[in-house]
Design an enzyme around this catalytic site. Structure first.
Site, short mmCIF file in Angstrom:
data_model
loop_
_atom_site.label_atom_id
_atom_site.label_comp_id
_atom_site.label_asym_id
_atom_site.label_seq_id
_atom_site.Cartn_x
_atom_site.Cartn_y
_atom_site.Cartn_z
N HIS A 63 0.85 -1.19 0.00
CA HIS A 63 0.00 0.00 0.00
C HIS A 63 0.89 1.23 0.00
CE1 HIS A 63 1.00 -0.47 4.23
NE2 HIS A 63 0.47 0.70 4.52
N ASP A 67 5.89 4.74 4.80
CA ASP A 67 6.91 3.82 5.29
C ASP A 67 6.98 2.54 4.48
OD1 ASP A 67 4.34 3.40 6.40
OD2 ASP A 67 5.13 2.26 8.09
N HIS A 68 6.10 2.39 3.49
CA HIS A 68 6.11 1.20 2.65
C HIS A 68 6.44 1.50 1.19
CE1 HIS A 68 4.23 -1.36 5.79
NE2 HIS A 68 3.80 -0.19 6.20
N HIS A 140 -7.14 -2.52 6.02
CA HIS A 140 -6.37 -1.37 6.50
C HIS A 140 -7.12 -0.09 6.13
CE1 HIS A 140 -2.93 0.44 8.26
NE2 HIS A 140 -2.40 0.91 7.14
N HIS A 265 7.81 -4.51 11.57
CA HIS A 265 6.96 -3.32 11.56
C HIS A 265 6.62 -2.89 13.00
CE1 HIS A 265 3.44 -0.73 10.51
NE2 HIS A 265 4.10 -0.56 9.37
#
Length: 311
Positions: A63, A67-68, A140, A265
């Site tokens: 997604h 941070d991804h 999410h 994470h």
């Protein structure tokens, strides 16, 4: 011999810390090298881990929270700088296409490496001879996909059975190609001297509340990489922000019949990461607490029961 291992490039949720980089994971699967969720600093972490960006074959983004994905611009430009052969497949939720295009074009560079851009929805698959890559929608705050790699089952010859039937040399090759041979008037089938072993399976579950898709992704997986943002004492925060606790990650691995679990994470609010492993261990034994630049092997599959007919 196959070489299948996970290199953890970063393991921190939301922001980097002194000890942990933004998310980033490199799965080496024989000739393929797959990057999952390249957060900020992924390009440098690859260098520190001794891994070559030019060998990357796929990028999977769960997604588009920063941070991804904030490492995507640097990683894409590095592929071009290193003249990676390509095409490099890039998978992400279809709803995130505008974010991907913005990140891809974040700075000027000469694009010489071919990218095969693959926006995906729930249930999409990419079958191939080595493995099938598939995706499921996780729960999410923005569209998020979890990833699963599944190798097809393969037939393996058993040396003791070959010796028992007196098979050696070229006749063994004929048996593998044709499935049956006749030796000294005796008909011998491939099933009598071999076994079928299930292929290896890998699951990547990031940024989600507890949901059915997480269990389905992890089903019978040899290695599960799973977010564990919170501890049980903050389960209310996990529900509010749609994340998992370490205990919930352990429960997913246990109920799904997984072999090894990598927790990652982590929220910066916890000074002792050992607590995450302790909570997950209440449900599941083989728990690895992610450390940046650590390498984790994909456990080999257990042998199946020989499937041969009576001798």
């Amino acid at each position: 011999m196959s070489q299948r291992e996970l290199t953890i490039l970063g393991s921190s949720a939301q922001t980097p810390t002194r000890e942990r980089n933004h998310n980033g994971y490199l799965l080496r699967w024989d000739r393929e090298q797959i990057v999952f969720d390249p957060g900020e600093g992924t390009q440098r972490q690859l260098l520190l881990a001794g891994r070559s960006a030019s060998k990357i074959t796929r990028i999977c983004v769960t997604h588009f929270h920063g941070d991804h994905c904030l490492g995507l611009p640097g990683l894409i430009q590095r592929l071009n700088l290193d003249r990676a052969k390509g095409p490099v497949h890039v998978y992400f939720p279809v709803e995130g296409t505008p974010y991907f295009e913005n990140l891809r074009g974040a700075a000027a560079f000469h694009e010489g490496t071919s990218l095969k851009v693959v926006p995906w929805a729930d249930g999409a698959t990419d079958p191939g001879p080595a493995f099938t890559l598939s995706a499921r929608t996780l729960q999410h705050r923005i569209p998020t996909l979890g990833w699963r790699i599944e190798e097809p089952p393969r037939r393996h010859l058993l040396p003791d059975r070959l010796a028992e039937f007196g098979l050696e040399g070229p006749v063994v090759g004929n048996l593998q190609r044709e499935g049956v041979v006749e030796v000294h008037g005796r008909r011998i089938t491939i099933e009598q001297v071999s076994e079928t072993r299930p292929g290896q399976r890998f699951a990547f579950i990031m940024d989600t509340a507890l949901c059915d898709a997480a269990f389905e992704l992890a089903a019978d997986a040899d290695l599960v990489v799973c977010e564990a943002t919170y501890l049980t004492g903050d389960e209310g925060l996990a529900r509010r922000y749609q994340h998992l606790t370490a205990a919930q990650a352990g429960r997913i691995a246990a109920e799904a019949g997984a072999r090894r679990l990598v927790l990652t994470h982590f929220s910066q609010r916890y000074p002792d990461p050992g607590q995450f492993a302790a909570e997950a261990n209440e449900f599941f034994d083989d728990v690895v607490l992610a450390q940046d630049l650590q390498t984790v092997a994909v456990p080999p599959r257990r042998n199946a029961t020989p499937s041969g007919a009576s001798r």
